[in-house]
Design a protein around this motif. Sequence first.
Motif, PDB file in Angstrom:
ATOM      1  N   VAL A 124       0.814  -1.221   0.000  1.00 33.87           N
ATOM      2  CA  VAL A 124       0.000   0.000   0.000  1.00 33.87           C
ATOM      3  C   VAL A 124       0.848   1.271   0.000  1.00 33.87           C
ATOM      4  CG1 VAL A 124      -1.995  -1.096   1.102  1.00 33.87           C
ATOM      5  CG2 VAL A 124      -0.290   0.052   2.536  1.00 33.87           C
ATOM      6  N   ASP A 125       2.156   1.125   0.240  1.00 38.90           N
ATOM      7  CA  ASP A 125       2.969   2.339   0.308  1.00 38.90           C
ATOM      8  C   ASP A 125       4.293   2.240  -0.457  1.00 38.90           C
ATOM      9  OD1 ASP A 125       3.632   4.920   0.994  1.00 38.90           O
ATOM     10  OD2 ASP A 125       4.340   4.433   2.999  1.00 38.90           O
ATOM     11  N   ALA A 126       5.273   1.517   0.103  1.00 41.82           N
ATOM     12  CA  ALA A 126       6.647   1.607  -0.416  1.00 41.82           C
ATOM     13  C   ALA A 126       6.798   1.287  -1.907  1.00 41.82           C
ATOM     14  CB  ALA A 126       7.553   0.685   0.407  1.00 41.82           C
ATOM     15  N   GLY A 130       7.082   5.486  -6.759  1.00 37.02           N
ATOM     16  CA  GLY A 130       8.366   5.877  -7.333  1.00 37.02           C
ATOM     17  C   GLY A 130       9.430   6.398  -6.397  1.00 37.02           C
ATOM     18  N   LYS A 131       9.212   6.332  -5.072  1.00 35.90           N
ATOM     19  CA  LYS A 131      10.299   6.736  -4.178  1.00 35.90           C
ATOM     20  C   LYS A 131      11.246   5.551  -4.017  1.00 35.90           C
ATOM     21  CE  LYS A 131       8.217  10.327  -1.305  1.00 35.90           C
ATOM     22  NZ  LYS A 131       7.800  10.727   0.057  1.00 35.90           N
ATOM     23  N   THR A 132      12.524   5.773  -4.316  1.00 37.07           N
ATOM     24  CA  THR A 132      13.517   4.711  -4.139  1.00 37.07           C
ATOM     25  C   THR A 132      14.651   5.263  -3.289  1.00 37.07           C
ATOM     26  OG1 THR A 132      14.994   5.291  -5.974  1.00 37.07           O
ATOM     27  CG2 THR A 132      13.057   3.972  -6.541  1.00 37.07           C
ATOM     28  N   ILE A 212      -5.987   5.277  -3.719  1.00 41.43           N
ATOM     29  CA  ILE A 212      -5.903   6.602  -3.065  1.00 41.43           C
ATOM     30  C   ILE A 212      -4.483   7.148  -3.229  1.00 41.43           C
ATOM     31  CG2 ILE A 212      -5.984   7.830  -0.835  1.00 41.43           C
ATOM     32  CD1 ILE A 212      -8.188   5.671  -0.033  1.00 41.43           C
ATOM     33  N   LYS A 213      -3.501   6.308  -2.944  1.00 43.49           N
ATOM     34  CA  LYS A 213      -2.108   6.774  -3.064  1.00 43.49           C
ATOM     35  C   LYS A 213      -1.778   7.110  -4.523  1.00 43.49           C
ATOM     36  CE  LYS A 213       2.699   6.249  -2.248  1.00 43.49           C
ATOM     37  NZ  LYS A 213       3.822   5.751  -1.519  1.00 43.49           N
ATOM     38  N   GLU A 214      -2.218   6.241  -5.431  1.00 42.98           N
ATOM     39  CA  GLU A 214      -1.915   6.437  -6.853  1.00 42.98           C
ATOM     40  C   GLU A 214      -2.439   7.794  -7.345  1.00 42.98           C
ATOM     41  OE1 GLU A 214      -3.824   3.564  -9.351  1.00 42.98           O
ATOM     42  OE2 GLU A 214      -2.400   3.888 -10.993  1.00 42.98           O
ATOM     43  N   ILE A 226       0.604  18.480  -2.944  1.00 41.44           N
ATOM     44  CA  ILE A 226      -0.412  17.609  -2.328  1.00 41.44           C
ATOM     45  C   ILE A 226       0.119  16.227  -1.927  1.00 41.44           C
ATOM     46  CG2 ILE A 226      -1.411  16.711  -4.510  1.00 41.44           C
ATOM     47  CD1 ILE A 226      -3.305  17.749  -1.273  1.00 41.44           C
ATOM     48  N   ARG A 227       1.224  15.774  -2.516  1.00 44.50           N
ATOM     49  CA  ARG A 227       1.770  14.467  -2.080  1.00 44.50           C
ATOM     50  C   ARG A 227       2.160  14.510  -0.594  1.00 44.50           C
ATOM     51  NH1 ARG A 227       5.692  10.177  -5.241  1.00 44.50           N
ATOM     52  NH2 ARG A 227       5.801   8.689  -3.516  1.00 44.50           N
ATOM     53  N   LYS A 228       2.351  15.722  -0.066  1.00 42.57           N
ATOM     54  CA  LYS A 228       2.666  15.842   1.368  1.00 42.57           C
ATOM     55  C   LYS A 228       1.507  15.334   2.228  1.00 42.57           C
ATOM     56  CE  LYS A 228       5.736  19.738   0.744  1.00 42.57           C
ATOM     57  NZ  LYS A 228       5.948  21.174   0.969  1.00 42.57           N
ATOM     58  N   ALA A 229       0.324  15.177   1.627  1.00 41.24           N
ATOM     59  CA  ALA A 229      -0.810  14.581   2.355  1.00 41.24           C
ATOM     60  C   ALA A 229      -0.418  13.207   2.881  1.00 41.24           C
ATOM     61  CB  ALA A 229      -2.024  14.464   1.444  1.00 41.24           C
ATOM     62  N   LEU A 230       0.458  12.528   2.134  1.00 44.54           N
ATOM     63  CA  LEU A 230       0.877  11.175   2.517  1.00 44.54           C
ATOM     64  C   LEU A 230       1.808  11.188   3.730  1.00 44.54           C
ATOM     65  CD1 LEU A 230       1.538   9.757  -1.075  1.00 44.54           C
ATOM     66  CD2 LEU A 230      -0.489   9.389   0.333  1.00 44.54           C
ATOM     67  N   ASN A 231       2.194  12.389   4.155  1.00 43.37           N
ATOM     68  CA  ASN A 231       3.047  12.494   5.353  1.00 43.37           C
ATOM     69  C   ASN A 231       2.228  12.606   6.629  1.00 43.37           C
ATOM     70  OD1 ASN A 231       5.288  12.438   3.719  1.00 43.37           O
ATOM     71  ND2 ASN A 231       5.447  14.656   3.570  1.00 43.37           N
TER      72      ASN A 231
END
Length: 353
Positions: A124-126, A130-132, A212-214, A226-231
């Motif tokens: 669901v996350d990692a 595209g974060k590596t 939701i993440k996608e 807005i990706r900061k919402a995931l923080n």
Amino acid sequence: MGKQHICICNSLQQELQDIIVQTNHDRLFVLTDEHTEKYCLPLIRDIKGMDSAQMITIAADDTNKNVESLSSVWSALSRHGATRHSLLINLGGGMVTDLGGFAASTFKRGIRYINIPTTLLSMVDAAVGGKTGINFNGLKNEVGVFNPSEYVLIDTVFLKTMDHTNLLSGYAEMLKHGLISTQEEWHRLLAFDMETVDYDKLKEMVAASVAIKEKVVLEDPYEKGIRKALNLGHTVGHAFESLSFASEKPLAHGYAVAFGLICELYLSHVTCGFPKTELQQILTFVKENYGVYAFSCNQYEELLELMTHDKKNESTDINFTLLSAIGEIHINQTARKELIFEMFDFYRYSMGV
Ligand code: GLY
């Protein structure tokens, strides 16, 4: 950033086989850690196209998400003749998909790769978005790039053998996704029985969580806005995680996030009017399922210090993502020291520590 094809598989074997056959590549590599080599690789070992694959195995655990393991992957790719037209499959949890993604993104300036996440956290996350990267100089994910895998193949069959702690750890990221989406999603997550897991239902919920993440990542792939919402939950969560590492009982990432969500939703309540009802709901759910993380008021300064050095901060202020309601997101929020200490008081009082 290229689009990532995310597939919630009915048959991982069939999906992977089709992709291997269709994808033009000269050499195929599979990266596992010691655990996924033993327990997950057998599931895909015999599919068509896999017989010629070169296996690469690294030591398990986040402490090995380092430059030495990365270097061993680069060396194996080089030794076995990987070219720009080779394909790497990362089979594992977040440690394998993060490190393997970074190895693929940098080897010969980038080869294609596929993520097959084997833990709930990585599903669901990692593995998505595209974060590596790797940990460096004692700092988590200090070196890395944004570069999505071509495919993410999610098969929730892996969850059936997953221990309860790791399942709950991943579920915290699902709770976060529920909080930044809709009331309906939030209530579905709260109602789910974590003790007697219905795996069919969980599969549907994983699909919804990933979607939701996608959506967020598509809108803001490089985390400019807005990706900061995931923080959400992570500013305090990372501080709890770091503090716990110095103790006898290190917290699993998702547990730290779950406790961080309580704190940051309290902050949301005070500064943005996030409703008391939902604050109470997360408190009850986390207490019942995750237990408590205890710390004393003597550790407030240390927690503040850890939050001040979080890499999410863009200035000397501590950066929070807060909510005024479920799905009503406010990024780039700050809070005074007094309020942050009040938040810790609230947490300790409500959790009974
Ligand atoms: N784990 C948060 C993100 O991918 O942005």
